[in-house]
Design a protein around this motif. Structure first.
Motif, PDB file in Angstrom:
ATOM      1  N   ALA A 147     -17.697 -30.475 -22.183  1.00 52.49           N
ATOM      2  CA  ALA A 147     -18.306 -31.693 -21.655  1.00 52.49           C
ATOM      3  C   ALA A 147     -17.402 -32.896 -21.880  1.00 52.49           C
ATOM      4  O   ALA A 147     -17.273 -33.763 -21.007  1.00 52.49           O
ATOM      5  N   GLU A 148     -16.759 -32.944 -23.038  1.00 59.79           N
ATOM      6  CA  GLU A 148     -15.852 -34.049 -23.333  1.00 59.79           C
ATOM      7  C   GLU A 148     -14.650 -34.045 -22.387  1.00 59.79           C
ATOM      8  O   GLU A 148     -14.227 -35.101 -21.902  1.00 59.79           O
ATOM      9  N   GLU A 149     -14.107 -32.842 -22.133  1.00 63.03           N
ATOM     10  CA  GLU A 149     -12.979 -32.755 -21.212  1.00 63.03           C
ATOM     11  C   GLU A 149     -13.416 -33.145 -19.806  1.00 63.03           C
ATOM     12  O   GLU A 149     -12.710 -33.888 -19.111  1.00 63.03           O
ATOM     13  N   ARG A 150     -14.575 -32.673 -19.383  1.00 64.82           N
ATOM     14  CA  ARG A 150     -15.112 -33.024 -18.055  1.00 64.82           C
ATOM     15  C   ARG A 150     -15.244 -34.531 -17.894  1.00 64.82           C
ATOM     16  O   ARG A 150     -14.789 -35.100 -16.906  1.00 64.82           O
ATOM     17  N   ASP A 151     -15.866 -35.175 -18.866  1.00 65.40           N
ATOM     18  CA  ASP A 151     -16.120 -36.607 -18.751  1.00 65.40           C
ATOM     19  C   ASP A 151     -14.823 -37.417 -18.726  1.00 65.40           C
ATOM     20  O   ASP A 151     -14.676 -38.356 -17.935  1.00 65.40           O
ATOM     21  N   ALA A 152     -13.875 -37.046 -19.591  1.00 68.73           N
ATOM     22  CA  ALA A 152     -12.600 -37.757 -19.618  1.00 68.73           C
ATOM     23  C   ALA A 152     -11.840 -37.566 -18.307  1.00 68.73           C
ATOM     24  O   ALA A 152     -11.221 -38.504 -17.779  1.00 68.73           O
ATOM     25  N   LEU A 153     -11.891 -36.358 -17.776  1.00 65.47           N
ATOM     26  CA  LEU A 153     -11.204 -36.060 -16.523  1.00 65.47           C
ATOM     27  C   LEU A 153     -11.802 -36.853 -15.365  1.00 65.47           C
ATOM     28  O   LEU A 153     -11.071 -37.400 -14.526  1.00 65.47           O
ATOM     29  N   LEU A 154     -13.128 -36.939 -15.311  1.00 69.49           N
ATOM     30  CA  LEU A 154     -13.774 -37.677 -14.234  1.00 69.49           C
ATOM     31  C   LEU A 154     -13.442 -39.170 -14.311  1.00 69.49           C
ATOM     32  O   LEU A 154     -13.216 -39.820 -13.281  1.00 69.49           O
ATOM     33  N   VAL A 155     -13.407 -39.717 -15.512  1.00 70.49           N
ATOM     34  CA  VAL A 155     -13.021 -41.121 -15.667  1.00 70.49           C
ATOM     35  C   VAL A 155     -11.596 -41.324 -15.149  1.00 70.49           C
ATOM     36  O   VAL A 155     -11.308 -42.287 -14.421  1.00 70.49           O
ATOM     37  N   TYR A 156     -10.709 -40.393 -15.488  1.00 74.67           N
ATOM     38  CA  TYR A 156      -9.309 -40.520 -15.071  1.00 74.67           C
ATOM     39  C   TYR A 156      -9.165 -40.454 -13.551  1.00 74.67           C
ATOM     40  O   TYR A 156      -8.534 -41.323 -12.938  1.00 74.67           O
ATOM     41  N   ILE A 168     -11.613 -35.383  -4.395  1.00 71.73           N
ATOM     42  CA  ILE A 168     -12.956 -34.893  -4.087  1.00 71.73           C
ATOM     43  C   ILE A 168     -13.499 -34.092  -5.268  1.00 71.73           C
ATOM     44  O   ILE A 168     -12.735 -33.572  -6.092  1.00 71.73           O
ATOM     45  N   ARG A 169     -14.823 -34.025  -5.335  1.00 75.24           N
ATOM     46  CA  ARG A 169     -15.512 -33.134  -6.270  1.00 75.24           C
ATOM     47  C   ARG A 169     -16.343 -32.176  -5.428  1.00 75.24           C
ATOM     48  O   ARG A 169     -17.142 -32.601  -4.591  1.00 75.24           O
ATOM     49  N   TYR A 170     -16.142 -30.888  -5.637  1.00 78.61           N
ATOM     50  CA  TYR A 170     -16.804 -29.855  -4.841  1.00 78.61           C
ATOM     51  C   TYR A 170     -17.579 -28.938  -5.776  1.00 78.61           C
ATOM     52  O   TYR A 170     -17.021 -28.436  -6.760  1.00 78.61           O
ATOM     53  N   GLU A 171     -18.866 -28.726  -5.482  1.00 78.14           N
ATOM     54  CA  GLU A 171     -19.659 -27.843  -6.323  1.00 78.14           C
ATOM     55  C   GLU A 171     -20.845 -27.293  -5.539  1.00 78.14           C
ATOM     56  O   GLU A 171     -21.295 -27.894  -4.562  1.00 78.14           O
ATOM     57  N   LEU A 172     -21.318 -26.137  -5.972  1.00 83.12           N
ATOM     58  CA  LEU A 172     -22.525 -25.536  -5.417  1.00 83.12           C
ATOM     59  C   LEU A 172     -23.682 -25.927  -6.331  1.00 83.12           C
ATOM     60  O   LEU A 172     -23.719 -25.532  -7.502  1.00 83.12           O
ATOM     61  N   LEU A 173     -24.623 -26.676  -5.821  1.00 82.30           N
ATOM     62  CA  LEU A 173     -25.635 -27.306  -6.664  1.00 82.30           C
ATOM     63  C   LEU A 173     -26.758 -26.365  -7.105  1.00 82.30           C
ATOM     64  O   LEU A 173     -27.490 -26.684  -8.040  1.00 82.30           O
ATOM     65  N   ASN A 177     -26.422 -21.497 -15.004  1.00 80.88           N
ATOM     66  CA  ASN A 177     -25.598 -21.149 -16.175  1.00 80.88           C
ATOM     67  C   ASN A 177     -24.236 -21.840 -16.166  1.00 80.88           C
ATOM     68  O   ASN A 177     -23.190 -21.198 -16.260  1.00 80.88           O
ATOM     69  N   ASN A 178     -24.270 -23.161 -16.067  1.00 84.47           N
ATOM     70  CA  ASN A 178     -23.041 -23.965 -16.169  1.00 84.47           C
ATOM     71  C   ASN A 178     -21.926 -23.489 -15.247  1.00 84.47           C
ATOM     72  O   ASN A 178     -20.827 -23.136 -15.703  1.00 84.47           O
ATOM     73  N   PRO A 179     -22.185 -23.455 -13.949  1.00 89.99           N
ATOM     74  CA  PRO A 179     -21.126 -23.027 -13.028  1.00 89.99           C
ATOM     75  C   PRO A 179     -19.992 -24.045 -13.000  1.00 89.99           C
ATOM     76  O   PRO A 179     -20.196 -25.234 -13.289  1.00 89.99           O
ATOM     77  N   PRO A 180     -18.795 -23.618 -12.648  1.00 84.96           N
ATOM     78  CA  PRO A 180     -17.679 -24.566 -12.558  1.00 84.96           C
ATOM     79  C   PRO A 180     -17.823 -25.461 -11.336  1.00 84.96           C
ATOM     80  O   PRO A 180     -18.564 -25.146 -10.393  1.00 84.96           O
ATOM     81  N   PHE A 181     -17.128 -26.577 -11.356  1.00 79.45           N
ATOM     82  CA  PHE A 181     -16.975 -27.381 -10.150  1.00 79.45           C
ATOM     83  C   PHE A 181     -15.487 -27.659  -9.964  1.00 79.45           C
ATOM     84  O   PHE A 181     -14.685 -27.439 -10.877  1.00 79.45           O
ATOM     85  N   LEU A 182     -15.140 -28.096  -8.781  1.00 79.96           N
ATOM     86  CA  LEU A 182     -13.739 -28.277  -8.429  1.00 79.96           C
ATOM     87  C   LEU A 182     -13.430 -29.749  -8.209  1.00 79.96           C
ATOM     88  O   LEU A 182     -14.185 -30.467  -7.540  1.00 79.96           O
ATOM     89  N   ILE A 183     -12.330 -30.201  -8.783  1.00 77.04           N
ATOM     90  CA  ILE A 183     -11.734 -31.488  -8.431  1.00 77.04           C
ATOM     91  C   ILE A 183     -10.440 -31.179  -7.684  1.00 77.04           C
ATOM     92  O   ILE A 183      -9.625 -30.380  -8.153  1.00 77.04           O
ATOM     93  N   ALA A 184     -10.270 -31.768  -6.535  1.00 76.28           N
ATOM     94  CA  ALA A 184      -9.039 -31.601  -5.764  1.00 76.28           C
ATOM     95  C   ALA A 184      -8.448 -32.972  -5.498  1.00 76.28           C
ATOM     96  O   ALA A 184      -9.159 -33.901  -5.087  1.00 76.28           O
ATOM     97  N   ILE A 185      -7.155 -33.100  -5.755  1.00 79.72           N
ATOM     98  CA  ILE A 185      -6.440 -34.363  -5.573  1.00 79.72           C
ATOM     99  C   ILE A 185      -5.359 -34.166  -4.519  1.00 79.72           C
ATOM    100  O   ILE A 185      -4.478 -33.316  -4.685  1.00 79.72           O
ATOM    101  N   GLU A 186      -5.432 -34.932  -3.457  1.00 82.72           N
ATOM    102  CA  GLU A 186      -4.418 -34.880  -2.389  1.00 82.72           C
ATOM    103  C   GLU A 186      -3.537 -36.119  -2.473  1.00 82.72           C
ATOM    104  O   GLU A 186      -4.032 -37.250  -2.472  1.00 82.72           O
ATOM    105  N   LYS A 187      -2.238 -35.916  -2.533  1.00 86.61           N
ATOM    106  CA  LYS A 187      -1.292 -37.026  -2.573  1.00 86.61           C
ATOM    107  C   LYS A 187      -1.068 -37.534  -1.160  1.00 86.61           C
ATOM    108  O   LYS A 187      -0.628 -36.787  -0.292  1.00 86.61           O
TER     109      LYS A 187
END
Length: 202
Positions: A147-156, A168-173, A177-187
């Motif tokens: 959770a700490e890594e998630r929150d810091a990453l989202l702030v960044y 973007i943030r992509y997830e299946l809602l 059981n704590n499924p992963p979500f995806l952050i994708a960064i396009e330059k």
């Protein structure tokens, strides 16, 4: 049966890389783990390309090497933190993948990715990735420290300037059981050092 359009997180991450990485390019697997992403990237760039794969556990690199088989010739396995990517990569890359958390099926699940090194690695990779290239980060937050890594990453990533990158943030809602979500960064433009949004601009 109709084709699935809303993929799970990991297949969607691979789909993004498959659409942007070209044969012959150099790419980075920032978290080798069991070698799934490394193998995918090795096939994607082909015989003329190269993959630089990082992990801080020798067991992970050994598993990755076993999985690669004949694909090993264009993969360099690095026993070091992905935060030190700039020590090993000095040319533009086609893209990068992160799969955060711990090594699956490991006897020691206390070894996990950390927010400081993850963000440092992403920051450096943004300077290396080509214009139009994508960095994917699969985020798992169900383990201790997740959770700490998630929150810091989202702030960044929210602080990154929209003129430099799209995020973007992509997830299946409806997954349990704590499924992963995806952050994708396009330059979206060429730069060496990514700029961040000043609070006065928000």
């Amino acid at each position: 049966m109709s084709q699935i359009l809303l993929h799970r997180v990991l297949p969607f991450a691979k789909r993004l890389l498959a659409e942007t990485v070209l044969p012959g390019e150099t790419v980075v697997d920032a978290t080798a783990g069991n070698g799934n992403d490394t193998e995918f990237l090795a096939k994607l760039v082909g015989n003329e390309g190269s993959v630089i794969a990082f992990d801080i556990q020798q067991a992970a690199l050994d598993k990755t090497a076993d999985r690669l088989g004949d694909l090993h010739h264009n993969v360099k396995l690095i026993l070091d933190s992905h935060a030190n990517v700039d020590r090993y990569v000095d040319k533009p890359i086609g893209g990068a993948m992160f799969n955060l958390g711990y090594l699956p099926y490991s006897e020691d699940m206390s070894v996990v990715t950390k927010p400081e090194s993850t963000i440092e690695a992403i920051h450096k990779l943004l300077g290396l990735v080509k214009k139009g290239g994508i960095i994917t980060i699969s985020v798992y937050d169900g383990h201790q420290g997740g959770a700490e890594e998630r929150d810091a990453l989202l702030v960044y990533v929210k602080s990154l300037h929209q003129s430099d990158v799209h995020v973007i943030r992509y997830e299946l809602l409806n997954q349990r059981n704590n499924p992963p979500f995806l952050i994708a960064i396009e330059k979206v433009k060429d730069f060496v050092e990514v700029s961040q949004v000043n609070n006065s601009e928000q």
